[in-house]
Write an enzyme that holds these catalytic residues in place. Structure first.
Site, mmCIF file in Angstrom:
data_model
loop_
_atom_site.group_PDB
_atom_site.id
_atom_site.type_symbol
_atom_site.label_atom_id
_atom_site.label_comp_id
_atom_site.label_asym_id
_atom_site.label_seq_id
_atom_site.Cartn_x
_atom_site.Cartn_y
_atom_site.Cartn_z
ATOM 1 N N CYS A 119 0.452 -1.524 -0.484
ATOM 2 C CA CYS A 119 0.126 0.205 0.088
ATOM 3 C C CYS A 119 0.690 1.084 0.132
ATOM 4 C CB CYS A 119 -1.102 -0.035 1.166
ATOM 5 S SG CYS A 119 -2.182 -0.862 0.933
ATOM 6 N N ASP A 120 2.199 1.299 0.409
ATOM 7 C CA ASP A 120 2.562 3.079 0.279
ATOM 8 C C ASP A 120 4.096 2.167 -0.720
ATOM 9 O OD1 ASP A 120 3.703 5.230 0.640
ATOM 10 O OD2 ASP A 120 4.162 5.145 2.368
ATOM 11 N N LEU A 121 4.402 1.138 -1.584
ATOM 12 C CA LEU A 121 5.760 1.775 -2.484
ATOM 13 C C LEU A 121 6.366 2.128 -2.471
ATOM 14 C CD1 LEU A 121 7.542 -1.650 -3.133
ATOM 15 C CD2 LEU A 121 6.667 -1.336 -5.290
ATOM 16 N N THR A 163 1.641 7.598 -1.221
ATOM 17 C CA THR A 163 2.916 8.462 -1.704
ATOM 18 C C THR A 163 2.606 9.068 -3.021
ATOM 19 O OG1 THR A 163 4.989 7.619 -0.159
ATOM 20 C CG2 THR A 163 5.353 8.886 -1.620
#
Length: 308
Positions: A119-121, A163
């Site tokens: 979910c936040d690579l 991000t």
């Protein structure tokens, strides 16, 4: 190193072993506690307990966790480099791009097979062993389970995460439903950035980011608008897809130069042509960076292409 929800410091333990202590302060409240609890849960579910497991799965090794009166701590091997550090010169790096794609697509597949979505690579969440070049996915504070499903077969998150530069379009429209396609978009966005030397989607606000999507990808089809994006909480932002684009210039930074503005309007196909991107790489980029969640290539297809 200070992050959004935690700080990371290098410590030496035992007989000179360097480790990274990630500290979540209890003083920061329930939101930070949820991120700590989510990361601890994800690391235990992924069960990466040895260096060999870590190298094979491209998931950072989880060594231990501790709790003090004021903080929660997670302990990992220490790596001095991140992918973001290797991208700071903003130049094309096809070799690094392909190393990233091959290793991190394997790491994501390992996660997704275990029903965990990162979910936040982002480049900051990829560690690099400077001796071997091996990359490791880290920072699981935003991770969610694809096994805890709602009645439609999807997991509902409880807060906005990700991000912006690497966040899939549906999440810019407020979707809190995270699936493997969420990570696939981020994979494609980072791969393209390393390959061409600059981010494709670099909006400084959510509204500006949507404008970047429109210029790069064109407008989503009516079918995607009505069957996928219209279900998002912020579907009112679909006004961006009407026939009047005259106001789109308003969503660019005042200090953006004329050449940067002109380049930001180039469609994706033109950029890939201009940068002489090989056909296989073009196929991967154009099929991971799609408005449609359903049409994004799955990781097994990407991995098969990379090894064919």
């Amino acid at each position: 190193m200070l992050g959004t929800f935690a700080s990371v410091e290098k410590r030496v333990i035992g007989q000179g072993t360097c480790v990274a202590y990630k500290t979540y302060s209890k003083a920061h409240g329930q939101l930070v506690f949820r991120h700590y609890r989510r990361e601890l849960w994800a690391l235990k579910e992924l069960a990466v307990v040895t260096k060999e497991d870590s190298v094979q799965s491209h998931i950072v090794q989880f060594m231990d966790h501790q709790e003090s009166a004021s903080s929660y701590h997670l302990i990992f091997p220490f790596y001095s480099e991140t992918l973001a550090m290797n991208m700071n010169n903003h130049s094309k790096n096809p070799q690094l791009a392909h190393c990233f794609l091959e290793q991190i697509s394997q790491g994501l597949y390992y996660m997704h097979q275990r029903d965990i979505i990162h979910c936040d690579l982002s480049p900051s969440n990829i560690l690099i062993d400077s001796r071997t070049g091996c990359m490791f996915i880290c920072d699981f504070g935003c991770a969610h389970s694809n096994a805890s499903l709602d009645q439609d077969g999807e997991f509902i998150a409880d807060e906005e995460i990700g991000t912006r530069y690497y966040k899939a379009p549906e999440h810019l429209f407020g979707s809190r439903v995270y699936t493997p396609a969420t990570d696939v978009w981020s994979l494609g966005a980072i791969f393209s950035e390393i390959l061409i030397g600059y981010p494709l989607f670099n909006g400084e606000s959510d509204i500006e980011q949507i404008g970047r999507f429109v210029f790069r990808l064109g407008k989503p089809s009516l079918q995607v608008q009505t069957e996928e994006l219209a279900n998002c909480p912020d579907a009112n932002k679909l006004i961006f897809f009407d026939d009047n684009d005259s106001d789109m210039e308003d969503y660019y930074s005042d200090d953006e130069s004329e050449s940067e503005f002109a380049n930001s309007r180039l469609p994706l196909a033109a950029i890939l042509e201009q940068e002489n991107v090989p056909q296989l790489d073009r196929d991967i980029i154009t099929n991971t960076l799609t408005w449609s969640i359903k049409e994004r290539w799955a990781l097994p297809r990407i991995n098969t292409l990379l090894h064919s």
